[in-house]
Enzyme design. Structure first.
Site, mmCIF file in Angstrom:
data_model
loop_
_atom_site.group_PDB
_atom_site.id
_atom_site.type_symbol
_atom_site.label_atom_id
_atom_site.label_comp_id
_atom_site.label_asym_id
_atom_site.label_seq_id
_atom_site.Cartn_x
_atom_site.Cartn_y
_atom_site.Cartn_z
ATOM 1 N N HIS A 1 17.997 24.069 11.335
ATOM 2 C CA HIS A 1 19.230 23.361 10.944
ATOM 3 C C HIS A 1 19.882 22.792 12.216
ATOM 4 C CE1 HIS A 1 22.404 22.062 8.537
ATOM 5 N NE2 HIS A 1 22.953 23.200 8.140
ATOM 6 N N ARG B 1 17.132 16.653 3.747
ATOM 7 C CA ARG B 1 17.633 18.017 3.595
ATOM 8 C C ARG B 1 16.873 18.644 2.435
ATOM 9 N NH1 ARG B 1 22.496 21.104 4.441
ATOM 10 N NH2 ARG B 1 22.877 22.588 2.757
ATOM 11 N N ASP C 1 26.238 34.262 8.508
ATOM 12 C CA ASP C 1 25.899 33.335 7.438
ATOM 13 C C ASP C 1 25.767 34.159 6.156
ATOM 14 O OD1 ASP C 1 25.221 31.052 6.063
ATOM 15 O OD2 ASP C 1 23.204 30.868 6.904
ATOM 16 N N GLN D 1 23.645 21.436 12.470
ATOM 17 C CA GLN D 1 24.660 22.491 12.443
ATOM 18 C C GLN D 1 24.844 23.102 13.826
ATOM 19 O OE1 GLN D 1 26.702 23.769 9.790
ATOM 20 N NE2 GLN D 1 27.655 24.703 11.587
ATOM 21 N N CYS E 1 28.713 28.847 9.231
ATOM 22 C CA CYS E 1 28.339 27.473 8.884
ATOM 23 C C CYS E 1 28.838 27.054 7.501
ATOM 24 C CB CYS E 1 26.829 27.291 8.980
ATOM 25 S SG CYS E 1 25.885 28.327 7.852
ATOM 26 N N ARG F 1 30.630 18.861 12.266
ATOM 27 C CA ARG F 1 29.364 18.386 11.712
ATOM 28 C C ARG F 1 29.345 16.861 11.688
ATOM 29 N NH1 ARG F 1 26.334 21.052 8.183
ATOM 30 N NH2 ARG F 1 24.823 19.442 8.730
#
Length: 328
Positions: free
Chosen positions: A133, A106, A229, A136, A270, A315
């Site tokens: 991502h 990450r 987001d 996600q 998210c 997740r």
């Protein structure tokens, strides 16, 4: 279907059938978790978790998922690894592959996780880069499927800055799985043309539809899902706040937009979210710009239409499926 040995870097690398398999496996693993059924099928394996960017959901999800599968984890933050500083990415990949059974990354550029995968002899998983991502988006797709019972044809609207990892990856996921995807923002915030063209080619095969609309009232009409987001991502300078607030304020998800969509529309995010002043950044920027919330209002975030915490839980289940599928 077997995905053993595969890297998980972007959903562009997976067929709709493979993505559907991962979603089905996620559902099975979630059922086992909820019902106390042991599924420690990877006992004796160990994974490295490289975090050049901090995280709550991604780190927690990988660690708990690995533990449930019977694996050990080693967390490497920027101070705990020499990656890219005193040791090259290629050398780091080969060292870690000799010690661990899988590597999560990450951090920053997609090229870093791609190079890790190139030189690693064990699976590499993308926990987030600037461009993509994918874990996600698996969680988002699972959440939508759980709520509506299907994916194909769902009208999915992404509000705000669609140029980076979330906008890119949601467009890819929707294209792969046959959803109707709309990016709603000023034109300068749409995804890059090359990626749009790639997704349009995918859509021809899956029946997906892609739209890029500047008018929120048009975009939200009849939406099944409205997603957003944060307007300013981690690592971006504070100076960009003024520009984003000015240009993206019309795209804030509020009750008016949810009403345009209709009573069956759900809200997704998210996380983390600046929906109130209960965070340091939310309070500081809220007072500076005289705003109670930014990308989503608190009444929408806390409403019955909001599935953000189901999404966050998923997740873990989807990350568990990715690790199991690529390691077993």
């Amino acid at each position: 279907m077997t995905l053993k040995g595969r890297d998980f870097l972007t959903l562009l690398d997976f067929t709709p059938e493979e993505i559907d398999y991962l979603l089905e496996l996620s559902g099975e693993l979630k059922y086992k978790k909820k019902n106390g059924i042991l599924h420690d099928e990877l006992r004796g394996k160990n994974v490295a978790l490289i975090f050049e960017k901090t995280s709550t959901r991604t780190r927690s999800s990988f660690e708990v998922a690995a533990h449930d599968l019977g694996m050990g984890t080693t967390y490497l933050d920027p101070s705990g690894s020499q990656i890219g500083k005193k040791e090259s990415i290629a050398d780091t990949a080969r060292v870690l592959a000799g010690i661990f059974d899988g590597i999560e990354y990450r951090g920053f550029g997609q090229e870093i996780v791609e190079e890790l995968a190139e030189y690693s002899s064990v699976p590499v998983w993308n926990g987030l880069t600037n461009e993509y991502h994918p874990t996600q988006i698996l969680a988002d797709l699972l959440t939508i499927k759980e709520h509506f019972g299907y994916l194909k044809g769902i009208k999915f609207v992404y509000m705000g800055d669609a140029r980076y990892n979330m906008g890119n990856s949601l467009m890819i996921g929707c294209a792969k799985m046959g959803l109707e995807f709309t990016a709603c923002s000023p034109a300068k915030y749409f995804p890059e043309k090359a990626l749009i063209e790639k997704c349009e080619e995918i859509a021809k095969e899956t029946g997906a539809k892609l739209h890029f609309i500047e008018d929120p009232a048009v975009a939200c009409k009849g939406a099944d899902v409205i997603c957003t987001d944060v307007w300013v991502s981690m690592g971006e300078p504070v100076e960009v706040w003024e520009e984003r607030v000015k240009e993206l304020s019309p795209y804030q998800v509020n009750k008016e937009k949810m009403d345009i969509a209709g009573e069956n529309c759900i809200f997704m995010h998210c996380l983390p979210s600046y929906h109130d002043h209960k965070t340091k950044v939310g309070k500081e920027m809220g007072e500076k710009f005289n705003m109670e919330a930014f990308e989503v209002t608190n009444d929408v975030f806390e409403s019955e239409a909001s599935v953000v915490f189901k999404e966050a839980e998923n997740r873990m289940h989807t990350i568990k499926a990715v690790m199991l599928a690529t390691l077993k």
